[in-house]
Design an enzyme around this catalytic site. Sequence first.
Site, PDB file in Angstrom:
ATOM      1  N   LYS A 157     -12.136  -8.467   4.292  1.00  0.00           N
ATOM      2  CA  LYS A 157     -12.056  -7.592   3.288  1.00  0.00           C
ATOM      3  C   LYS A 157     -13.659  -7.520   2.626  1.00  0.00           C
ATOM      4  O   LYS A 157     -14.027  -8.332   1.820  1.00  0.00           O
ATOM      5  CB  LYS A 157     -11.215  -8.016   2.057  1.00  0.00           C
ATOM      6  CG  LYS A 157     -10.748  -6.872   1.023  1.00  0.00           C
ATOM      7  CD  LYS A 157      -9.515  -7.363   0.377  1.00  0.00           C
ATOM      8  CE  LYS A 157      -9.333  -6.433  -0.779  1.00  0.00           C
ATOM      9  NZ  LYS A 157      -8.916  -5.146  -0.436  1.00  0.00           N
TER      10      LYS A 157
HETATM   11  N1  PPE Z   1      -5.711  -2.394   3.700  1.00  0.00           N
HETATM   12  C1  PPE Z   1      -6.899  -2.152   2.936  1.00  0.00           C
HETATM   13  C2  PPE Z   1      -7.945  -1.507   3.646  1.00  0.00           C
HETATM   14  C3  PPE Z   1      -6.836  -2.530   1.783  1.00  0.00           C
HETATM   15  O1  PPE Z   1      -8.055  -2.272   1.071  1.00  0.00           O
HETATM   16  C4  PPE Z   1      -5.751  -2.976   1.320  1.00  0.00           C
HETATM   17  C5  PPE Z   1      -5.913  -3.800  -0.163  1.00  0.00           C
HETATM   18  C6  PPE Z   1      -4.609  -3.390   1.856  1.00  0.00           C
HETATM   19  C7  PPE Z   1      -4.600  -3.007   3.077  1.00  0.00           C
HETATM   20  C8  PPE Z   1      -3.592  -4.321   1.563  1.00  0.00           C
HETATM   21  O2  PPE Z   1      -3.800  -5.527   1.242  1.00  0.00           O
HETATM   22  P1  PPE Z   1      -2.975  -6.445   0.148  1.00  0.00           P
HETATM   23  O3  PPE Z   1      -3.240  -6.105  -1.052  1.00  0.00           O
HETATM   24  O4  PPE Z   1      -3.445  -7.955   0.642  1.00  0.00           O
HETATM   25  O5  PPE Z   1      -1.426  -6.319   0.420  1.00  0.00           O
HETATM   26  N2  PPE Z   1      -6.758  -3.060  -1.198  1.00  0.00           N
HETATM   27  C9  PPE Z   1      -7.328  -3.476  -2.355  1.00  0.00           C
HETATM   28  C10 PPE Z   1      -8.453  -2.605  -2.856  1.00  0.00           C
HETATM   29  C11 PPE Z   1      -7.924  -1.342  -3.524  1.00  0.00           C
HETATM   30  C12 PPE Z   1      -8.859  -0.599  -4.177  1.00  0.00           C
HETATM   31  O6  PPE Z   1      -8.847   0.559  -4.671  1.00  0.00           O
HETATM   32  O7  PPE Z   1     -10.161  -1.486  -4.455  1.00  0.00           O
HETATM   33  C13 PPE Z   1      -6.100  -3.890  -3.330  1.00  0.00           C
HETATM   34  O8  PPE Z   1      -4.924  -3.308  -3.344  1.00  0.00           O
HETATM   35  O9  PPE Z   1      -6.363  -4.598  -4.232  1.00  0.00           O
END
Ligand code: PPE
Length: 313
Positions: A157
């Site tokens: 991330k």
């Molecule tokens: N894919 C991506 C690309 C992603 O950024 C997130 C979280 C997920 C999947 C889901 O991951 P998880 O939160 O572990 O279930 N995205 C974060 C950032 C959003 C933002 O706008 O900044 C979030 O949901 O916090």
Amino acid sequence: MDQADLIWMNGELVAWEDAKVHVLTHCLHYGTGVFEGERAYSTDRGPAIFRHREHLARLFKSAELYYMPIPYTAEELRGATHELIARNELPSCYIRPLVFRGAGPMGLNPLDAPVEVVIAAWSWGAYLGDDALEQGVRAKVSSWRRISSDSLIPHAKASGQYLNSVLAKIESVRAGYEEAILLDAQGFVSEGTGENLFVVMDGVIYTPPQTAGILDGINRDAVMRIARDEGFEIVERNLARAELTLADELFMTGTAAELTPIREIDDHVVGDGVRGPITTRLQKVFLDALHGRDPRYSEWNDVVSVESPKATA
Ligand code: PPE
């Protein structure tokens, strides 16, 4: 944005307005940062961070993948986050830890730039609009492909990697949609700009595999576990674009988005155009788990253990 009072910055709590960096911060130029998105929910036992340890573990893995040693332990960052939430007196909030290369030598070699750590928390409501959790959103397959593992690290991330999501998001919003779905380099379905994706067909739940360029979402994992506990079959396999249109139900998971149904994809109505029965059932259990209302998942709630001095005064 709903400001809080304090931000944790390199070991200290500073006023929100004072949490600043130099313009020559390495991360600002080259995207050399890694971050997390977490949420704390108000529970019977006080504010509780959902799957906090898993988020911190992913933060450390993302940092390692980009050769960034974090000058704190996970337990120290966990304690700092608890203190931050308590001192800001936030009953529930979104939490953003960020580890980044600070101001030092310019140029592509980041190894001599300092590694800085900040944690911010603020109250952040519905991510994809007020009605999204109930009504679902309209999404479009993006013309941008999801970053692939031969040039970047979908599993990390990392700040710079989000330029990919930003392009897809701008394209979808300008075209009048709430969210974009990205395909991977092979053309299989990958994920949303900040969410993982699930497809329901004939009672079976499908989700793209780790090899489809996804971020290994912590809520994806939680929903897979919940779905199995509820007796559903979950299959991780490559999905063709057309399967999105043929699906009975579609939904996305993420910390910010929680569990959001998709009611239209590429201008096709998904199922009956309303939140489907399986989505509704999983969403209920998932929201209960987030709020600490389901004893089966109480180990997922990291209760904030520091008393707020202002609250006890
Ligand atoms: N894919 C991506 C690309 C992603 O950024 C997130 C979280 C997920 C999947 C889901 O991951 P998880 O939160 O572990 O279930 N995205 C974060 C950032 C959003 C933002 O706008 O900044 C979030 O949901 O916090």
